[in-house]
Design a protein around this motif. Structure first.
Motif, PDB file in Angstrom:
ATOM      1  N   ALA A   1      23.269  32.912  44.799  1.00  0.00           N
ATOM      2  CA  ALA A   1      24.531  32.272  44.445  1.00  0.00           C
ATOM      3  C   ALA A   1      25.105  31.777  45.750  1.00  0.00           C
ATOM      4  N   HIS A   2      26.364  32.034  45.952  1.00  0.00           N
ATOM      5  CA  HIS A   2      26.923  31.641  47.225  1.00  0.00           C
ATOM      6  C   HIS A   2      27.027  32.881  48.105  1.00  0.00           C
ATOM      7  N   VAL A   3      27.282  32.668  49.401  1.00  0.00           N
ATOM      8  CA  VAL A   3      27.381  33.773  50.352  1.00  0.00           C
ATOM      9  C   VAL A   3      28.357  34.820  49.829  1.00  0.00           C
ATOM     10  N   ASP A   4      27.980  36.072  49.932  1.00  0.00           N
ATOM     11  CA  ASP A   4      28.879  37.189  49.635  1.00  0.00           C
ATOM     12  C   ASP A   4      29.191  37.389  48.159  1.00  0.00           C
ATOM     13  N   HIS A   5      28.505  36.738  47.266  1.00  0.00           N
ATOM     14  CA  HIS A   5      28.824  36.939  45.850  1.00  0.00           C
ATOM     15  C   HIS A   5      28.255  38.253  45.314  1.00  0.00           C
ATOM     16  N   GLY A   6      27.388  38.891  46.157  1.00  0.00           N
ATOM     17  CA  GLY A   6      26.948  40.248  45.798  1.00  0.00           C
ATOM     18  C   GLY A   6      25.494  40.362  45.398  1.00  0.00           C
ATOM     19  N   LYS A   7      24.656  39.416  45.832  1.00  0.00           N
ATOM     20  CA  LYS A   7      23.236  39.451  45.446  1.00  0.00           C
ATOM     21  C   LYS A   7      22.541  40.691  46.005  1.00  0.00           C
ATOM     22  N   SER A   8      22.739  40.938  47.318  1.00  0.00           N
ATOM     23  CA  SER A   8      22.029  42.069  47.932  1.00  0.00           C
ATOM     24  C   SER A   8      22.565  43.394  47.404  1.00  0.00           C
ATOM     25  N   THR A   9      23.856  43.435  47.050  1.00  0.00           N
ATOM     26  CA  THR A   9      24.424  44.668  46.484  1.00  0.00           C
ATOM     27  C   THR A   9      23.846  44.902  45.091  1.00  0.00           C
TER      28      THR A   9
ATOM     29  N   ARG B   1      25.494  40.514  60.893  1.00  0.00           N
ATOM     30  CA  ARG B   1      26.323  39.426  60.355  1.00  0.00           C
ATOM     31  C   ARG B   1      26.722  39.655  58.904  1.00  0.00           C
ATOM     32  N   GLY B   2      26.095  40.627  58.254  1.00  0.00           N
ATOM     33  CA  GLY B   2      26.430  40.926  56.853  1.00  0.00           C
ATOM     34  C   GLY B   2      25.996  39.829  55.902  1.00  0.00           C
ATOM     35  N   ILE B   3      24.984  39.045  56.300  1.00  0.00           N
ATOM     36  CA  ILE B   3      24.476  38.001  55.403  1.00  0.00           C
ATOM     37  C   ILE B   3      22.953  38.105  55.322  1.00  0.00           C
TER      38      ILE B   3
ATOM     39  N   THR C   1      17.389  36.490  47.741  1.00  0.00           N
ATOM     40  CA  THR C   1      17.419  35.286  48.590  1.00  0.00           C
ATOM     41  C   THR C   1      18.775  35.133  49.276  1.00  0.00           C
ATOM     42  N   PRO C   2      18.823  34.357  50.376  1.00  0.00           N
ATOM     43  CA  PRO C   2      20.099  34.135  51.058  1.00  0.00           C
ATOM     44  C   PRO C   2      21.015  33.229  50.240  1.00  0.00           C
ATOM     45  N   GLY C   3      22.315  33.281  50.527  1.00  0.00           N
ATOM     46  CA  GLY C   3      23.273  32.448  49.805  1.00  0.00           C
ATOM     47  C   GLY C   3      23.735  31.252  50.618  1.00  0.00           C
ATOM     48  N   HIS C   4      23.583  31.327  51.941  1.00  0.00           N
ATOM     49  CA  HIS C   4      24.123  30.255  52.771  1.00  0.00           C
ATOM     50  C   HIS C   4      23.216  29.029  52.740  1.00  0.00           C
ATOM     51  N   VAL C   5      23.856  27.871  52.705  1.00  0.00           N
ATOM     52  CA  VAL C   5      23.123  26.602  52.587  1.00  0.00           C
ATOM     53  C   VAL C   5      22.063  26.436  53.685  1.00  0.00           C
TER      54      VAL C   5
ATOM     55  N   ILE D   1      28.001  37.394  36.291  1.00  0.00           N
ATOM     56  CA  ILE D   1      29.339  37.309  36.899  1.00  0.00           C
ATOM     57  C   ILE D   1      29.644  38.671  37.521  1.00  0.00           C
ATOM     58  N   ASN D   2      29.761  38.690  38.838  1.00  0.00           N
ATOM     59  CA  ASN D   2      29.863  39.957  39.570  1.00  0.00           C
ATOM     60  C   ASN D   2      31.308  40.212  40.028  1.00  0.00           C
ATOM     61  N   LYS D   3      31.558  41.434  40.449  1.00  0.00           N
ATOM     62  CA  LYS D   3      32.838  41.882  41.021  1.00  0.00           C
ATOM     63  C   LYS D   3      33.961  41.908  39.970  1.00  0.00           C
ATOM     64  N   ILE D   4      33.593  42.286  38.738  1.00  0.00           N
ATOM     65  CA  ILE D   4      34.634  42.329  37.703  1.00  0.00           C
ATOM     66  C   ILE D   4      35.630  43.460  37.962  1.00  0.00           C
ATOM     67  N   ASP D   5      35.287  44.346  38.925  1.00  0.00           N
ATOM     68  CA  ASP D   5      36.207  45.440  39.259  1.00  0.00           C
ATOM     69  C   ASP D   5      37.401  44.951  40.087  1.00  0.00           C
ATOM     70  N   LEU D   6      37.301  43.782  40.679  1.00  0.00           N
ATOM     71  CA  LEU D   6      38.391  43.299  41.542  1.00  0.00           C
ATOM     72  C   LEU D   6      39.645  43.004  40.718  1.00  0.00           C
ATOM     73  N   LYS D   7      40.802  43.261  41.358  1.00  0.00           N
ATOM     74  CA  LYS D   7      42.074  43.119  40.638  1.00  0.00           C
ATOM     75  C   LYS D   7      42.267  41.688  40.093  1.00  0.00           C
TER      76      LYS D   7
ATOM     77  N   ILE E   1      29.332  42.029  35.422  1.00  0.00           N
ATOM     78  CA  ILE E   1      28.998  43.316  36.057  1.00  0.00           C
ATOM     79  C   ILE E   1      29.874  43.595  37.280  1.00  0.00           C
ATOM     80  N   SER E   2      29.811  44.844  37.734  1.00  0.00           N
ATOM     81  CA  SER E   2      30.258  45.159  39.087  1.00  0.00           C
ATOM     82  C   SER E   2      29.067  45.773  39.793  1.00  0.00           C
ATOM     83  N   ALA E   3      28.493  45.006  40.716  1.00  0.00           N
ATOM     84  CA  ALA E   3      27.315  45.508  41.446  1.00  0.00           C
ATOM     85  C   ALA E   3      27.722  46.688  42.309  1.00  0.00           C
ATOM     86  N   LYS E   4      28.953  46.642  42.797  1.00  0.00           N
ATOM     87  CA  LYS E   4      29.421  47.696  43.700  1.00  0.00           C
ATOM     88  C   LYS E   4      29.495  49.041  42.959  1.00  0.00           C
ATOM     89  N   LEU E   5      30.094  49.009  41.766  1.00  0.00           N
ATOM     90  CA  LEU E   5      30.257  50.254  41.021  1.00  0.00           C
ATOM     91  C   LEU E   5      29.080  50.551  40.094  1.00  0.00           C
TER      92      LEU E   5
HETATM   93  P1  GTP Z   1      24.454  36.653  51.128  1.00  0.00           P
HETATM   94  O1  GTP Z   1      23.067  37.129  50.845  1.00  0.00           O
HETATM   95  O2  GTP Z   1      24.758  36.646  52.570  1.00  0.00           O
HETATM   96  O3  GTP Z   1      24.725  35.349  50.480  1.00  0.00           O
HETATM   97  O4  GTP Z   1      25.483  37.720  50.427  1.00  0.00           O
HETATM   98  P2  GTP Z   1      25.288  38.472  49.050  1.00  0.00           P
HETATM   99  O5  GTP Z   1      25.509  37.559  47.904  1.00  0.00           O
HETATM  100  O6  GTP Z   1      23.966  39.193  49.062  1.00  0.00           O
HETATM  101  O7  GTP Z   1      26.491  39.524  49.048  1.00  0.00           O
HETATM  102  P3  GTP Z   1      26.451  41.066  49.462  1.00  0.00           P
HETATM  103  O8  GTP Z   1      25.661  41.862  48.480  1.00  0.00           O
HETATM  104  O9  GTP Z   1      26.067  41.146  50.898  1.00  0.00           O
HETATM  105  O10 GTP Z   1      27.970  41.452  49.230  1.00  0.00           O
HETATM  106  C1  GTP Z   1      29.015  40.838  49.948  1.00  0.00           C
HETATM  107  C2  GTP Z   1      30.251  41.715  49.902  1.00  0.00           C
HETATM  108  O11 GTP Z   1      30.737  41.833  48.562  1.00  0.00           O
HETATM  109  C3  GTP Z   1      29.988  43.138  50.393  1.00  0.00           C
HETATM  110  O12 GTP Z   1      31.102  43.549  51.149  1.00  0.00           O
HETATM  111  C4  GTP Z   1      29.885  43.947  49.102  1.00  0.00           C
HETATM  112  O13 GTP Z   1      30.289  45.295  49.266  1.00  0.00           O
HETATM  113  C5  GTP Z   1      30.867  43.212  48.197  1.00  0.00           C
HETATM  114  N1  GTP Z   1      30.511  43.361  46.783  1.00  0.00           N
HETATM  115  C6  GTP Z   1      29.306  43.142  46.205  1.00  0.00           C
HETATM  116  N2  GTP Z   1      29.377  43.403  44.880  1.00  0.00           N
HETATM  117  C7  GTP Z   1      30.650  43.788  44.615  1.00  0.00           C
HETATM  118  C8  GTP Z   1      31.345  44.181  43.442  1.00  0.00           C
HETATM  119  O14 GTP Z   1      30.825  44.260  42.331  1.00  0.00           O
HETATM  120  N3  GTP Z   1      32.674  44.478  43.579  1.00  0.00           N
HETATM  121  C9  GTP Z   1      33.307  44.422  44.771  1.00  0.00           C
HETATM  122  N4  GTP Z   1      34.598  44.739  44.791  1.00  0.00           N
HETATM  123  N5  GTP Z   1      32.689  44.057  45.891  1.00  0.00           N
HETATM  124  C10 GTP Z   1      31.382  43.754  45.828  1.00  0.00           C
END
Ligand code: GTP
Length: 556
Positions: free
Chosen positions: A13-21, A52-54, A79-83, A131-137, A162-166
């Motif tokens: 997806a895009h950077v930080d959307h939570g793929k690796s989590t 770098r957290g990516i 896969t990576p998210g950055h273009v 659709i990730n991070k549904i736990d966010l406010k 989903i919430s990948a984090k939880l």
């Molecule tokens: P790139 O591979 O660099 O594109 O990033 P990514 O899409 O793999 O995202 P990554 O898994 O590194 O998560 C980015 C940030 O989002 C981290 O700080 C995670 O802890 C946070 N994160 C991932 N999933 C969730 C979620 O379900 N809820 C919340 N609140 N945070 C999440």
């Protein structure tokens, strides 16, 4: 195992959307890794990724999953998210049958989400929106569902929230993979046909090729041939990625794994190559389109005696990152080196950092430029094209997608940062090459007392020439030592001077410190001065230390 159904899927997806989590949770759920609190983006194995957290490299893992009394083997590619690393994504797609398109419930669809969706769509892969991070406010999954329906024409009930984090609802993702992604169409009974979709150079074991088997099987001891080089090898080891390498007796069609076959040279087992059994030649798989570099920079060893070490490090790293192009180059100021092509500035920085961290090198990277084609005629007089709007689409009430045609050098340096700050972080950006356009470009010379400094000749847009010329003159002034006469530093377009700085004269007498008649001391000082002069380059009668160029040419 019985008869496992097999599917492979990358997800992005895009950077930080939570793929690796999400990958962490999938690895835990399938028992591939133990469930601990410390599992944070375990597939981001590189030091640069953790710092770098990516994600910058696609990583593969094989998972076993039991569902309704059957055991499934699933191959996952994170896969990576950055273009800048989209080449990793496009390559991974050729080893897959479907994708998980991960979208942040807060951010919604981003430019890169759209670009990646169409890559998967064109490759006729099944797309599962997650659709990730549904736990966010402030999460608004319903808003994202609407966007997905509107932009990708995927019914909203196909989205998995989903919430990948939880770990919330992650199990549904695995079930959707089984239900919606078809197993690969492979033939175990046919002779081996394996695609090398990634490679890494290991100091001790040589080339480790990541392979996807389309037909047949391969075991230790088999004789295999590279379709690319026609060389024959004996297989020393095969195995699966779990996510670390785990040797197995065989790899079968439909599996993704690794293979080591005594390839000691980096030109062997190139990405995109097809491997087959000796005496059983097969039609090679289509391989990959080569990546198109967008940003070019010079790379030189800090010390010329390190040239060969750096050469071998670059070769090994480009085996693992085949989107970098390498051409030999040399500079009067910096010695022998290379001109490297990257997919973007972040890619350039990451490659540099990996060279330093994984190969212990020290390099000078020059200011990046973009490629130009010059026609030496009055065609330069043709009016420069400015950014032209090509397309506008409202994704929803708050979001609009705009397509523009831009000169590349306008976007490679700070466009993305400016866009982010102007839009308070809301706007996102993706680009693709639209070919060469005519533009008002000028060749800018830098002169020292009227003599051209070849190392600093640049091509710039006419409108930018004044500011670029001024910056170079200022940097050069700061790094040039004073000499016995005044030095005029000038930037010029043809015969027209556009910027000027002056270095005042300075009378330096190395013998002044030697009062008394100590002749040995005098000789030592003169010798040292002569040695110092070897590191100087003479332009006219001006002595320029090499590090003056380095300071002007270096990015930071
Ligand atoms: P790139 O591979 O660099 O594109 O990033 P990514 O899409 O793999 O995202 P990554 O898994 O590194 O998560 C980015 C940030 O989002 C981290 O700080 C995670 O802890 C946070 N994160 C991932 N999933 C969730 C979620 O379900 N809820 C919340 N609140 N945070 C999440």
């Amino acid at each position: 195992l019985g008869k496992p159904d097999m599917s492979k899927f990358p997800y992005h997806a895009h950077v930080d959307h939570g793929k690796s989590t999400l990958a962490d949770r999938l690895l835990e759920l399938t028992g591939t890794i133990d469930k601990t609190k410390n599992n944070k983006q375990v597939l981001d194995k590189l030091q640069v990724e953790r710092e770098r957290g990516i994600t910058v490299k696609a990583q593969t893992a094989s998972l076993f999953y039991n569902f309704e009394g059957k055991q499934y083997l699933l191959n996952l590619i994170d896969t990576p998210g950055h273009v800048d690393f989209s080449y990793e994504v496009s390559r991974s797609l050729s080893a897959c049958q479907g994708v998980l398109l991960v979208i942040d419930a807060n951010e919604g669809i981003q430019a890169q989400t759209v670009a990646n969706f169409f890559l998967a769509f064109e490759a006729q892969l099944s797309v599962i929106p997650v659709i990730n991070k549904i736990d966010l406010k402030n999460a608004d999954p319903e808003m994202v569902e609407k966007q997905i329906e509107k932009v990708f024409d995927i019914p909203r009930n196909e989205c998995i929230k989903i919430s990948a984090k939880l770990g919330t609802n992650v199990e549904s993702v695995l079930q959707a993979v089984i239900e919606r992604i078809p197993p690969p169409k492979v033939h175990r009974k046919n002779p081996l046909r394996a695609l090398v979709f990634d490679s890494i150079f290991d100091q001790y074991r040589g080339v480790i090729a990541n392979v996807a088997l389309f037909d047949g099987m391969v075991s230790k001891g088999d004789k295999i041939v590279s379709a690319h080089t026609q060389k024959t090898y004996e297989v020393n080891e095969v195995g699966v990625l779990n996510p670390n390498e785990q040797p197995t007796l065989k790899l079968y069609a439909g599996q993704v794994g690794y293979l080591i076959a005594g390839m000691k040279d980096v030109t062997e087992a190139q990405i995109g190559d097809t491997l087959y059994l000796h005496n059983h030649p097969v039609e090679p798989l289509p391989g990959f389109k080569s990546a198109k570099p967008m940003v070019f920079a010079g790379m030189y060893p800090t010390d010329q005696s390190e040239y060969n070490n750096l050469k071998s490090a670059i070769e090994k790293l480009t085996l693992n990152d085949s989107s970098v192009t390498v051409h030999r180059d040399s500079s009067l100021a910096l010695g022998a080196g290379w001109r490297l092509g990257f997919l973007g500035l972040l890619h350039m920085e990451v490659f540099n950092q990996r060279l330093e961290q994984e190969y212990n090198t020290s390099v000078i990277l020059t200011t990046p430029t973009v490629p130009y084609k010059a026609i030496l005629s009055s065609a330069k007089l043709i009016k420069a094209r400015r950014a032209v709007q090509k397309h506008l689409m409202f994704i929803d009430q708050n979001r609009v997608m705009l397509k523009y045609l831009f000169p590349l050098n306008e976007i490679v340096v700070d466009f993305y940062d400016s866009l982010k700050s102007l839009s308070s972080g809301y706007a996102s950006f993706d680009y693709e090459d639209a070919g060469y356009q005519t533009a008002e470009l000028v060749k800018m010379d830098i002169l020292l007392n009227g003599n051209i400094v070849e190392e600093l000749v640049t091509v710039v847009h006419k409108e930018k020439a004044y500011s670029v010329g001024k910056t170079i003159c200022e940097r050069l002034k700061d790094s040039l030592p004073r000499q016995l006469f005044e030095i005029a530093i000038q930037a010029a377009i043809g015969s027209k001077i556009i910027a000027r700085e002056t270095v005042k004269a300075y009378k330096k007498n190395v013998l002044a410190k030697c009062y008394g008649g100590d002749i040995t001391r005098k000789m030592k000082l003169l010798k040292r001065q002569a040695e110092g002069k070897k590191k100087l380059r003479k332009i006219g009668n001006i002595e320029v230390p090499k590090d003056a160029f380095i300071k002007v040419l270096k990015t930071q």
